[in-house]
Motif scaffolding. Structure first.
Motif, PDB file in Angstrom:
ATOM      1  N   GLU A 205       0.829  -1.204   0.000  1.00 18.84           N
ATOM      2  CA  GLU A 205       0.000   0.000   0.000  1.00 18.84           C
ATOM      3  C   GLU A 205       0.867   1.259   0.000  1.00 18.84           C
ATOM      4  N   ASP A 206       1.927   1.270   0.811  1.00 17.77           N
ATOM      5  CA  ASP A 206       2.813   2.433   0.860  1.00 17.77           C
ATOM      6  C   ASP A 206       3.472   2.694  -0.489  1.00 17.77           C
ATOM      7  N   SER A 207       3.846   1.600  -1.182  1.00 15.94           N
ATOM      8  CA  SER A 207       4.569   1.729  -2.447  1.00 15.94           C
ATOM      9  C   SER A 207       3.650   1.947  -3.638  1.00 15.94           C
ATOM     10  N   GLY A 208       2.353   1.856  -3.418  1.00 14.33           N
ATOM     11  CA  GLY A 208       1.418   1.992  -4.530  1.00 14.33           C
ATOM     12  C   GLY A 208       1.404   0.788  -5.453  1.00 14.33           C
ATOM     13  N   LEU A 209       1.882  -0.356  -4.955  1.00 12.74           N
ATOM     14  CA  LEU A 209       1.928  -1.553  -5.796  1.00 12.74           C
ATOM     15  C   LEU A 209       0.596  -2.282  -5.841  1.00 12.74           C
ATOM     16  N   SER A 210      -0.133  -2.282  -4.727  1.00  5.94           N
ATOM     17  CA  SER A 210      -1.343  -3.091  -4.627  1.00  5.94           C
ATOM     18  C   SER A 210      -2.451  -2.528  -5.504  1.00  5.94           C
ATOM     19  N   ASN A 211      -3.345  -3.414  -5.891  1.00  7.82           N
ATOM     20  CA  ASN A 211      -4.391  -3.021  -6.829  1.00  7.82           C
ATOM     21  C   ASN A 211      -5.645  -3.836  -6.538  1.00  7.82           C
ATOM     22  N   GLY A 212      -6.790  -3.162  -6.445  1.00 10.97           N
ATOM     23  CA  GLY A 212      -8.048  -3.880  -6.306  1.00 10.97           C
ATOM     24  C   GLY A 212      -8.395  -4.222  -4.876  1.00 10.97           C
ATOM     25  N   PRO A 213      -9.451  -4.999  -4.692  1.00 10.83           N
ATOM     26  CA  PRO A 213      -9.942  -5.326  -3.353  1.00 10.83           C
ATOM     27  C   PRO A 213      -9.082  -6.372  -2.656  1.00 10.83           C
ATOM     28  N   TRP A 214      -9.288  -6.502  -1.367  1.00  9.25           N
ATOM     29  CA  TRP A 214      -8.656  -7.565  -0.614  1.00  9.25           C
ATOM     30  C   TRP A 214      -9.454  -8.854  -0.821  1.00  9.25           C
ATOM     31  N   HIS A 215      -8.749  -9.968  -0.722  1.00 11.53           N
ATOM     32  CA  HIS A 215      -9.392 -11.286  -0.764  1.00 11.53           C
ATOM     33  C   HIS A 215      -8.996 -12.029   0.503  1.00 11.53           C
ATOM     34  N   PHE A 216      -9.930 -12.778   1.052  1.00 13.45           N
ATOM     35  CA  PHE A 216      -9.682 -13.470   2.309  1.00 13.45           C
ATOM     36  C   PHE A 216      -9.793 -14.981   2.113  1.00 13.45           C
ATOM     37  N   ARG A 217      -8.939 -15.688   2.836  1.00 12.31           N
ATOM     38  CA  ARG A 217      -9.010 -17.153   2.881  1.00 12.31           C
ATOM     39  C   ARG A 217      -8.812 -17.605   4.323  1.00 12.31           C
TER      40      ARG A 217
END
Length: 399
Positions: A205-217
């Motif tokens: 998140e800090d690096s701006g790498l993540s994209n889209g919603p979270w997924h849980f398992r």
């Protein structure tokens, strides 16, 4: 003529025209090869996936967030942790890049080497949930999350693809514009939804790498209450963003058993389509064998007359041509089985990350071979009957 003489004569005719026999049987060869390849790949992949999922012990439940608004995120993760005590090993992941649709700016790099890899941000619980085997170093920890460290964990496949040192812990690689230090290497496994590289969620998140919603398992402590807990989770996930009764869920809850059922339904549909295509292919092959055998009867009319003159009965002539037609079909079937096993082994090796044993289902293969033999009998019946009905005197005078 003895029965063994009938077989010897028919097989000698196949060997005498081996090129024509292979060309005639090519339709059956392709058909059988397709059947063997399709069922072997499906069976091998199913066996691999089931073995890996069964190794996890309990049924896994997955919550997939939609890409519309509002998206699943940290609020939902905290709510699941604090308000659903039945959950065990809650893991959150977020997509960074996929293998097939990653642009050059999101590739992983080490020196001059770069590769399109699957990269996800994940929480530390993933290692225990997926029972990862750490070959070197360690997996992501809570302190990595809290300190927003630029670290990553890679699969054993990444060592080959990025040509990393054999002991890469401490090595720095680039993901997009950011450098990450490798802190661990885990054993890659085919058939399980594992990424190639994992980084901490906060870092992504800090690096701006993540994209889209979270997924849980996660898994449940008591699987006998699965349905009730799923209802509880659904109500909770709807209440966090305060969705109105008219609004659709912004997530999907998938049970492992439901995913397997869906997979089986899809594969059954694929198999049904394959059966229809195979039926058409067998029909085309049957026409080819029949035409070749009819031509053979015409070309060997005087030979048939000579056989009848030296004592061969009409039934024996009929059997000669039937055996020859079945031999051609058998050549196609055997060649098709061998080709199918080779092709399916290559496909399984290409699509699996690790060496995967090839599983060849015997029943579909045996049925396909049986149908090919039946095709030889049915298509050889008319030419064989035509040959048996030839008048010996007229046949001898045909030259």
């Amino acid at each position: 003529m003895r029965t063994i003489d009938l077989f010897a004569y028919a097989l000698a005719q196949v060997r005498a025209h081996l090129g024509r026999s292979f060309l005639t049987a090519s339709g059956i060869t392709v058909t059988i090869a397709c059947v063997v390849t399709l069922y072997s790949v499906i069976e091998s992949m199913n066996a691999m996936v089931d073995a890996q999922l069964n190794a996890l012990g309990k049924e896994m439940i997955q919550v997939s967030g939609s890409y519309g608004e509002p998206q699943l995120g940290r609020r939902e993760n905290d709510a699941l942790l604090t308000q659903v005590p039945e959950i065990r090993h809650l893991t959150a992941t977020q997509w960074i890049s996929f293998r097939l649709n990653t642009g050059p700016d999101m590739q992983a790099r080490f020196g001059s080497q770069q590769a399109q890899l699957e990269i996800y941000a994940a929480t530390p619980a993933l290692a225990e949930l997926m029972k990862l085997t750490m070959l070197q170093g360690r997996f992501l920890s809570a302190s990595d999350e809290q300190q927003h460290l630029r670290v990553c964990v890679v699969s054993s496949n990444v060592i080959k693809e990025l040509k990393l040192p054999q002991h890469p812990v401490g090595t720095r690689i680039r993901i997009a514009r950011y450098e990450c230090s490798i802190i661990g290497v885990f054993q890659s496994r085919s058939g399980v939804n594992l990424s190639d590289i994992y980084v901490p969620l906060n870092t992504a998140e800090d690096s701006g790498l993540s994209n889209g919603p979270w997924h849980f398992r996660f898994v449940l402590a008591d699987e006998s209450r699965t349905n009730a807990v799923i209802v509880k989770i659904r109500n909770l996930l709807r209440s966090v963003p305060r969705l109105s009764p008219e609004e659709n869920d912004n997530f999907r809850i998938l049970r492992e058993s439901e995913m397997r059922k869906t997979r089986d339904e899809i594969l059954n549909s694929v198999a049904l389509g394959a059966v229809l295509l195979v039926s058409i292919s067998f029909l085309i092959s049957a026409v080819g064998i029949m035409n070749v055998m009819l031509v053979a009867v015409t070309q060997r009319t005087s030979e048939i007359g000579l056989l009848r003159a030296v004592g061969a009965t009409a039934a024996q002539v009929r059997w000669m041509f039937l055996i020859e037609a079945c031999a051609i079909a058998c050549v196609g079937a055997v060649t098709g089985v061998l080709a199918g096993i080779g092709i399916s082994a290559l496909i399984v090796d290409l699509i699996s990350k690790n060496p995967t044993p090839l599983s060849v289902p015997l029943v579909p293969v045996a049925i396909a071979i049986g149908i090919s033999m039946l095709t030889g009998i049915l298509t050889g019946l008319w030419p064989a009957t035509r040959a048996a009905r030839l008048d010996p005197i007229q046949a001898l005078a045909s030259d």
